[in-house]
Design a protein around this motif. Structure first.
Motif, mmCIF file in Angstrom:
data_model
loop_
_atom_site.group_PDB
_atom_site.id
_atom_site.type_symbol
_atom_site.label_atom_id
_atom_site.label_comp_id
_atom_site.label_asym_id
_atom_site.label_seq_id
_atom_site.Cartn_x
_atom_site.Cartn_y
_atom_site.Cartn_z
ATOM 1 N N UNK A 11 9.155 0.917 -3.707
ATOM 2 C CA UNK A 11 10.104 1.324 -2.672
ATOM 3 C C UNK A 11 9.366 2.223 -1.697
ATOM 4 N N UNK A 12 9.333 1.808 -0.438
ATOM 5 C CA UNK A 12 8.761 2.642 0.618
ATOM 6 C C UNK A 12 9.896 3.457 1.212
ATOM 7 N N UNK A 26 8.929 0.883 9.775
ATOM 8 C CA UNK A 26 8.574 -0.426 10.340
ATOM 9 C C UNK A 26 7.083 -0.707 10.169
ATOM 10 N N UNK A 27 6.268 0.325 10.349
ATOM 11 C CA UNK A 27 4.821 0.180 10.133
ATOM 12 C C UNK A 27 4.556 -0.237 8.683
ATOM 13 N N UNK A 28 5.233 0.406 7.752
ATOM 14 C CA UNK A 28 5.070 0.052 6.336
ATOM 15 C C UNK A 28 5.528 -1.383 6.086
ATOM 16 N N UNK A 29 6.627 -1.775 6.710
ATOM 17 C CA UNK A 29 7.131 -3.139 6.507
ATOM 18 C C UNK A 29 6.128 -4.183 6.966
ATOM 19 N N UNK A 30 5.533 -3.978 8.120
ATOM 20 C CA UNK A 30 4.604 -4.986 8.638
ATOM 21 C C UNK A 30 3.373 -5.120 7.756
ATOM 22 N N UNK A 31 2.989 -4.049 7.093
ATOM 23 C CA UNK A 31 1.799 -4.107 6.244
ATOM 24 C C UNK A 31 2.122 -4.465 4.803
ATOM 25 N N UNK A 32 3.277 -4.051 4.301
ATOM 26 C CA UNK A 32 3.562 -4.192 2.876
ATOM 27 C C UNK A 32 4.179 -5.530 2.488
ATOM 28 N N UNK A 88 8.961 -5.501 -2.625
ATOM 29 C CA UNK A 88 9.126 -4.173 -2.044
ATOM 30 C C UNK A 88 10.528 -4.012 -1.486
ATOM 31 N N UNK A 89 10.959 -2.758 -1.412
ATOM 32 C CA UNK A 89 12.190 -2.418 -0.715
ATOM 33 C C UNK A 89 11.888 -1.226 0.180
#
Length: 187
Positions: free
Chosen positions: A9-10, A19-25, A33-34
């Motif tokens: 979970x980020x 959003x930065x985490x979403x694009x990479x994760x 991931x959530x």
């Protein structure tokens, strides 16, 4: 690499960072991931939900020891009994070694964020302040240490460090940073 973890979970309080985490994760972790957008001291995440909570370069954003205490209590709330909290962050110091490392770090930092980074260094907590906050939280054991450079790196990691365009990242492994390890006591 998730290793034994089934999900990650980020969490962040800033939509841009999430959003930065979403694009990479999302691609890297194959949908395991959530994401949670909420204040760090009131995450809305369930009690005892995580085996491990990691905060990397986030606690220097707290505005006071009282806020740091609130955040650490939240981390303790969401980690399961026997689970761990790992904090890696800068620490505030004014000795010549620290100022030299800070100058080196800023030399490799994008000019547009240098002023912001200086302010966050100044807002970070000393090792003593971090220890005081952790000592005030019941039902945990903790250790706070200066960060240290890794003593053994694989040839691949040595090359990654050499290729890193942001040479200041290696300073995350120097006494400019601290590491806190917290374990929530088992019931």
């Amino acid at each position: 690499e998730l290793g034994a973890a089934k999900t990650i979970t980020f969490h962040d309080g800033d939509p841009t960072m999430l959003e930065h985490a979403k694009t990479r994760a999302v691609a890297q972790f194959d949908g395991r991931v959530s994401f949670q957008l909420s204040p760090v001291d009131h995450t809305g995440l369930p009690d005892d939900a995580f085996d491990l909570v990691i905060s990397h370069n986030g606690t220097h954003q707290m505005t006071s020891q009282k806020k740091l205490h609130s955040v650490m209590r939240e981390f303790v709330r969401i980690v399961r009994p026997g689970g761990h909290i790992i904090i890696a962050d800068y620490q505030r110091r004014v000795d010549p070694e620290f100022l030299s490392k800070l100058e080196e770090r800023l030399r490799w930092t994008h000019p547009g964020i240098v002023l912001m980074l200086i302010n966050t260094f100044l807002a970070s907590f000393s090792r003593k302040e971090f220890e005081e906050v952790l000592a005030s939280i019941p039902s945990i054991t903790s250790s706070v240490e200066d960060a240290q450079a890794p003593t053994e790196l694989s040839p691949e990691m040595i090359q990654r460090v050499a290729d890193d365009p942001f040479k200041g990242h290696i300073l995350d492994f120097s006494p400019i940073s601290l590491r806190a390890i917290v374990q929530k006591e088992k019931i």
